[in-house]
Design an enzyme around this catalytic site. Structure first.
Site, short mmCIF file in Angstrom:
data_model
loop_
_atom_site.label_atom_id
_atom_site.label_comp_id
_atom_site.label_asym_id
_atom_site.label_seq_id
_atom_site.Cartn_x
_atom_site.Cartn_y
_atom_site.Cartn_z
N ASP A 1 -1.06 -0.20 2.11
CA ASP A 1 -0.21 -0.94 1.24
C ASP A 1 1.06 -1.49 2.23
OD1 ASP A 1 -1.21 -0.55 -1.02
OD2 ASP A 1 -0.34 1.43 -1.48
N TYR B 1 -4.95 10.67 7.01
CA TYR B 1 -3.45 10.17 6.88
C TYR B 1 -2.64 10.98 7.47
CZ TYR B 1 -4.69 5.74 4.44
OH TYR B 1 -5.20 4.37 3.87
#
Length: 253
Positions: free
Chosen positions: A51, A109
């Site tokens: 994003d 992540y």
């Protein structure tokens, strides 16, 4: 025709996300334009789409190029066209059946944050957010390990075929950089839905502050009720590794 696997690091604050958008500066668009300047018009395949504001230390993409391109020659011509906000970490020739998303079996992540307001030179890369102690955070993170339907922990709009994902690891630890005390969260899963990591972190942080009970968190994971829709800020999030079976490459560097 040859297929190349390119591993990238990028500063997400310089782009409006990964996915190409007409009239906007994106990572995919920048990469596609750089390849076109080399006479390569292949579409870009990616391990995932980060994003706006999210960074990567290990994003993987693939594309096709004419057979006269060697790995060293292509890397030498492509890397300067992507700098300084995108860095080519490695380039490998792979089989034509390789797809960076579908061949990957795990993603990792990392999320970096602190409670102390940062100077403007660090603020794009570490999130500032209040939180409780790491024991409370780990207590919440443990609830996400395993296979669950994450329908209540993602953004709408990506239209996935299903919302079940398996989280292999979820843990946090303290990290000190100079005088700066950071907290780091690591999540590893077979895949992630849109904004899933930030949604999980939003709930974890809320629990650590005493604003969300463990029972309510477990109820949301079980799809019994949705009690938290918080998203952690994007600037502390990094796609840090994509895992593939080995070996994949042919004549890589």
């Amino acid at each position: 025709m040859r297929r190349f696997k390119l591993t990238l690091a990028y500063d997400g604050s310089a782009f409006l996300g990964f996915a190409k958008q007409v009239g906007h500066h994106t990572i995919e668009g920048t990469l596609e334009n750089a390849l076109k300047r080399l006479g390569i018009s292949s579409p870009i395949m990616a391990a995932g789409r980060t994003d706006k504001g999210v960074h990567a230390t290990c994003q993987v993409v693939a594309f096709n190029a004419p057979a006269f391109w060697s790995v060293p020659k292509l890397l030498a011509h492509l890397a300067p066209k992507l700098a300084p906000h995108i860095v080519c970490k490695s380039l490998e020739q792979v089989g034509l059946d390789f797809h960076p998303r579908f061949c990957a079996y795990k993603r990792r992540y990392r999320y970096l944050f602190t409670q102390i307001p940062l100077n403007p030179f660090c603020a794009r890369y570490v999130a500032t957010h209040p939180h409780g102690n790491l024991t409370q955070m780990q207590e919440a993170l443990n609830c996400f390990v395993g296979t669950h339907d994450f329908k209540y922990f993602c953004k709408t709009g990506s239209n996935p075929t299903h919302t079940r994902r398996t989280v292999f690891k979820a843990f946090c630890y303290p990290f000190k950089v100079g005088r700066l005390d950071l907290a780091v969260v690591v999540l590893e899963a077979n895949g992630f839905l849109r904004a899933q990591v930030r949604s999980i972190l939003g709930a974890v942080l809320k629990h650590s502050l005493g604003h969300l009970s463990l029972e309510d968190l477990k109820a949301q994971i079980a799809l019994k009720k949705r009690v938290c829709a918080d998203l952690a800020p994007p600037n502390g999030l990094y796609l840090s590794r994509v895992f593939y079976p080995q070996p994949l490459s042919k004549n890589g560097v």
